[in-house]
Design a protein around this motif. Structure first.
Motif, PDB file in Angstrom:
ATOM      1  N   ARG A  25      -4.495   1.508 -10.958  1.00 28.45           N
ATOM      2  CA  ARG A  25      -5.087   1.227  -9.602  1.00 28.45           C
ATOM      3  C   ARG A  25      -6.536   1.036  -9.631  1.00 28.45           C
ATOM      4  NH1 ARG A  25      -7.840   5.700  -7.354  1.00 28.45           N
ATOM      5  NH2 ARG A  25      -7.301   7.720  -8.179  1.00 28.45           N
ATOM      6  N   ASP A  26      -7.161   0.463  -8.349  1.00 30.35           N
ATOM      7  CA  ASP A  26      -8.494   0.665  -7.974  1.00 30.35           C
ATOM      8  C   ASP A  26      -9.016   2.022  -7.748  1.00 30.35           C
ATOM      9  OD1 ASP A  26      -8.963  -2.000  -9.009  1.00 30.35           O
ATOM     10  OD2 ASP A  26      -8.447  -2.978  -7.079  1.00 30.35           O
TER      11      ASP A  26
ATOM     12  N   ALA B 262       0.948  -1.230   0.187  1.00 27.89           N
ATOM     13  CA  ALA B 262      -0.034   0.012   0.130  1.00 27.89           C
ATOM     14  C   ALA B 262       0.959   1.209  -0.175  1.00 27.89           C
ATOM     15  CB  ALA B 262      -0.946   0.000   1.252  1.00 27.89           C
TER      16      ALA B 262
ATOM     17  N   ASP C  19      -7.065   3.320  -2.726  1.00 33.02           N
ATOM     18  CA  ASP C  19      -6.193   2.388  -3.487  1.00 33.02           C
ATOM     19  C   ASP C  19      -5.174   2.999  -4.278  1.00 33.02           C
ATOM     20  OD1 ASP C  19      -5.007  -0.461  -4.239  1.00 33.02           O
ATOM     21  OD2 ASP C  19      -5.406   0.253  -6.080  1.00 33.02           O
TER      22      ASP C  19
END
Length: 304
Positions: free
Chosen positions: A176-177, A121, A181
């Motif tokens: 990315r989502d 992350a 995120d």
């Protein structure tokens, strides 16, 4: 008509003088971006460190070379280096080609476990502090930033003390989502169309394609939603991804970029904004940041 020798000599002298005058009065060749680059001294070109070149070898023999930009996205780029070192990208595929937008590659099924050593992350490395950043500004306005320019050969926007890489043709970002995120660097894309500058400061941008845009931009467009390939057989497999520094010397690409701090670059920008080529009727007097990316040379594939 019969001329006396004296008159013939006088006529020849006058004709020669007229020819010289015509030649002298002829307009000089216009200064063009190409002529400026042709005259650039060797010191105005900067070699890119092989550790900063990500080399993607595609199934069938194509190669894509990306200049990494860890000055702007250090955690994401560190992840990408670790993924390449672990051979994690090998065997993945180009899964999405959306017309006038992006080419995207990664793990289409999302089932390949990520190496434990990467940051799962990363922070939202969408911009950074402008202070301390080497920056060569362009003297032209921009729609998406208070100022634009180049840093290390890469296009940059600035506003309110922050700086970011701009979404120009050939720039590479991290898929990315939805927010929050931030992506890991496992899923990547390259811009192949009109610069989607509204994405600036919303996604981590990690580099620029130096070699292989002719391959990426010519791929068949996906027919499913957002340009994904409806049939998995349409995906183009990725054979191998390595840092150039990890390849044998005979297989390493060697790239040079025009220094954006050089006199040649300043002259090249001026010429591009004020074209004097015979084709142009009216020079623009301006230049978009995405048309100001410094030229690259010497990045041809070697070996293999």
């Amino acid at each position: 008509m019969n001329l006396t020798p004296r008159f013939a000599r006088l006529l020849a002298t006058i004709s020669a003088a007229a020819m010289t005058a015509t030649t002298s009065a002829a307009a000089p060749e216009p200064v063009t971006p190409s002529s400026i680059l042709a005259a650039a001294p060797a010191d105005d070109w900067m070699a890119i460190n092989p550790h900063d070149l990500l080399v993607i070898d595609l199934a069938g023999g194509g190669r894509v070379v990306i200049q990494l930009a860890d000055v702007f996205a250090p955690v994401h780029v560190a992840n990408m280096r670790k993924l390449a070192a672990a051979h994690w990208y090998d065997g993945l595929a180009i899964e999405r080609v959306q017309d006038n937008y992006v080419v995207q590659w990664g793990d289409p099924d999302g089932k390949k476990p990520l190496p434990g050593e990467i940051v799962k992350a990363p922070p939202a490395e969408y911009d950074r502090a402008a202070g301390g950043l080497a920056f060569t500004p362009l003297p032209y306005p921009d729609t998406f930033a208070k100022a634009v320019g180049l840093s290390g050969g890469l296009p940059v926007g600035e506003a309110d003390g922050r700086a970011w890489l701009t979404h120009c043709y050939g720039m590479v970002g991290v898929g990315r989502d939805l927010n929050p995120d931030t992506g890991t660097g496992a899923e990547l894309y390259a811009v192949i169309g009109t610069p989607p500058r509204a994405l600036d400061r919303n996604i981590a941008v990690v580099g620029r394609v130096l070699v292989g845009m002719d391959i990426l931009a010519a791929l068949p467009r996906g027919t499913a939603e957002m340009g994904f390939y409806a049939d998995p057989k349409q995906r183009l497999a990725i054979a191998r991804v390595r840092l150039a520094s990890d390849l044998p010397p005979t297989e390493q690409p060697h790239a040079q970029v025009l220094r954006d701090t050089s006199a040649t670059f300043a002259a090249w920008i001026q010429a591009k904004a004020n074209r004097q080529d015979t084709f142009f009727v009216r020079p623009a007097g301006a230049l978009d940041i995405c048309n100001a990316l410094p030229p690259i040379k010497g990045a041809a594939r070697v070996g293999m």
